[in-house]
Design a protein around this motif. Sequence first.
Motif, PDB file in Angstrom:
ATOM      1  N   GLN A 172       0.836  -1.187   0.000  1.00 55.13           N
ATOM      2  CA  GLN A 172       0.000   0.000   0.000  1.00 55.13           C
ATOM      3  C   GLN A 172       0.875   1.242   0.000  1.00 55.13           C
ATOM      4  O   GLN A 172       2.037   1.197   0.409  1.00 55.13           O
ATOM      5  N   GLY A 173       0.301   2.356  -0.452  1.00 47.47           N
ATOM      6  CA  GLY A 173       1.070   3.586  -0.506  1.00 47.47           C
ATOM      7  C   GLY A 173       0.210   4.761  -0.909  1.00 47.47           C
ATOM      8  O   GLY A 173      -1.020   4.697  -0.887  1.00 47.47           O
ATOM      9  N   GLN A 174       0.873   5.867  -1.308  1.00 49.54           N
ATOM     10  CA  GLN A 174       0.169   7.076  -1.715  1.00 49.54           C
ATOM     11  C   GLN A 174      -0.707   6.839  -2.938  1.00 49.54           C
ATOM     12  O   GLN A 174      -1.817   7.348  -3.042  1.00 49.54           O
ATOM     13  N   ALA A 175      -0.171   6.079  -3.876  1.00 50.39           N
ATOM     14  CA  ALA A 175      -0.843   5.829  -5.148  1.00 50.39           C
ATOM     15  C   ALA A 175      -0.215   4.599  -5.773  1.00 50.39           C
ATOM     16  O   ALA A 175       0.781   4.070  -5.263  1.00 50.39           O
ATOM     17  N   LYS A 176      -0.778   4.137  -6.882  1.00 52.54           N
ATOM     18  CA  LYS A 176      -0.238   2.954  -7.535  1.00 52.54           C
ATOM     19  C   LYS A 176      -0.018   3.216  -9.017  1.00 52.54           C
ATOM     20  O   LYS A 176      -0.743   3.989  -9.656  1.00 52.54           O
ATOM     21  N   ILE A 177       1.013   2.581  -9.560  1.00 56.20           N
ATOM     22  CA  ILE A 177       1.322   2.684 -10.980  1.00 56.20           C
ATOM     23  C   ILE A 177       0.693   1.485 -11.674  1.00 56.20           C
ATOM     24  O   ILE A 177       1.142   0.353 -11.508  1.00 56.20           O
ATOM     25  N   THR A 178      -0.361   1.734 -12.435  1.00 56.20           N
ATOM     26  CA  THR A 178      -1.110   0.626 -13.025  1.00 56.20           C
ATOM     27  C   THR A 178      -0.666   0.294 -14.444  1.00 56.20           C
ATOM     28  O   THR A 178      -0.978  -0.779 -14.950  1.00 56.20           O
ATOM     29  N   GLY A 179       0.064   1.217 -15.086  1.00 55.25           N
ATOM     30  CA  GLY A 179       0.519   0.941 -16.439  1.00 55.25           C
ATOM     31  C   GLY A 179       1.535   1.967 -16.896  1.00 55.25           C
ATOM     32  O   GLY A 179       1.718   3.014 -16.266  1.00 55.25           O
ATOM     33  N   ILE A 180       2.199   1.648 -17.987  1.00 59.48           N
ATOM     34  CA  ILE A 180       3.172   2.570 -18.574  1.00 59.48           C
ATOM     35  C   ILE A 180       3.062   2.512 -20.093  1.00 59.48           C
ATOM     36  O   ILE A 180       2.612   1.516 -20.666  1.00 59.48           O
ATOM     37  N   THR A 181       3.466   3.589 -20.730  1.00 59.77           N
ATOM     38  CA  THR A 181       3.621   3.626 -22.185  1.00 59.77           C
ATOM     39  C   THR A 181       4.991   4.202 -22.470  1.00 59.77           C
ATOM     40  O   THR A 181       5.304   5.315 -22.034  1.00 59.77           O
ATOM     41  N   THR A 182       5.815   3.447 -23.163  1.00 58.92           N
ATOM     42  CA  THR A 182       7.189   3.858 -23.434  1.00 58.92           C
ATOM     43  C   THR A 182       7.261   4.569 -24.776  1.00 58.92           C
ATOM     44  O   THR A 182       6.778   4.070 -25.785  1.00 58.92           O
ATOM     45  N   GLY A 183       7.886   5.741 -24.786  1.00 55.39           N
ATOM     46  CA  GLY A 183       7.920   6.564 -25.979  1.00 55.39           C
ATOM     47  C   GLY A 183       9.023   6.183 -26.958  1.00 55.39           C
ATOM     48  O   GLY A 183       9.923   5.408 -26.643  1.00 55.39           O
ATOM     49  N   VAL A 184       8.940   6.753 -28.124  1.00 53.34           N
ATOM     50  CA  VAL A 184       9.953   6.570 -29.166  1.00 53.34           C
ATOM     51  C   VAL A 184      10.604   7.927 -29.447  1.00 53.34           C
ATOM     52  O   VAL A 184      10.040   8.977 -29.160  1.00 53.34           O
TER      53      VAL A 184
END
Length: 337
Positions: A178-190
Amino acid sequence: MTQQMGSQSLQFAEAPFILSSASVVGKKEGEGPLGESFDMVCDSDKFGEDSWEASESSMQKEAAALAMGKASVKPQDIRYVFAGDLLGQTIATSFGLMDYEIPLFGLYGACSTCGEALSLGAMCVAAGYADRVLALTSSHFASAEKQFRFPVEYANQRPLSATWTVTGSGAFVLAKGQGQAKITGITTGVITDYGVRDSMNMGAAMAPAAAKLIVQNFEDFGRGPQDYDLIITGDLGYVGQEILWKLVGDEGYDISKNHTDCGIEIFDAQRQGTQSGGSGCGCSAVTLSAYFLPKLASGNLKRILFVPTGAMLSQVSFNEGQNVPGTAHGVVIEAAD
């Protein structure tokens, strides 16, 4: 759950959490609209050191200590650090963090480094390769000017398109639980090159990469602007924001109603004379930590798309007359359940 989404994104089956974060900034940033939100504001941009580069290292060291302290963890509890800065061979990071003796992945994504560090840190935790990691970055106005433009003593005039490199460092402890918020996904740029050659107009250089990243995120996740409370770019400023809205609009999406930029939020451009706004690795990092994460923790925001942007140039490439390509990294951050 399928974790690979579309061509450039990941959706984590078990989302890693941001346990804590910390922000350390200089005097000008402390005098801006977010001044009271930062964890530490130093009255002198030298941070007690003899050089601008050493002061940037000092900021990183302080930000790391504050973030770990908030999470009640010690350096030996951190498996990996993902960190970087704007200086040659990331010396602010290596000199600033070496005393902690934590295994380090040194990163360079220019001003997008915060997004890169959070993305790689989240992947590492989500895959089970680490219980806790530290994502960290920094920039310093004087060290960046000295390396990429002119020493501050030169007192060159700045065009209205210029952005002001933020003096600041932001650190984030990521872990399962648990924490402040969660990282549910990412999109990696080009890497995206629109032919910009003006090193004093970073917004124009980076906006095309941000636009491409945001549209790709929508397509990969089957979402649109309405699915995010805020879409937050890192370093475009006022000039880059106008270009971004136009480019994303050309793809059929209107983000003007829920887009903001860390470079716009951190300074009062009129009062502080920062022209188009703020930029630098520290810009998005400290603004996310001090301003946006508390809104997620309080429930005022439910889901944001955080998109730090970077201009991928060096002294060598610029002096050889090459273009200034850009990149961006997207991080989907949601309120904790």
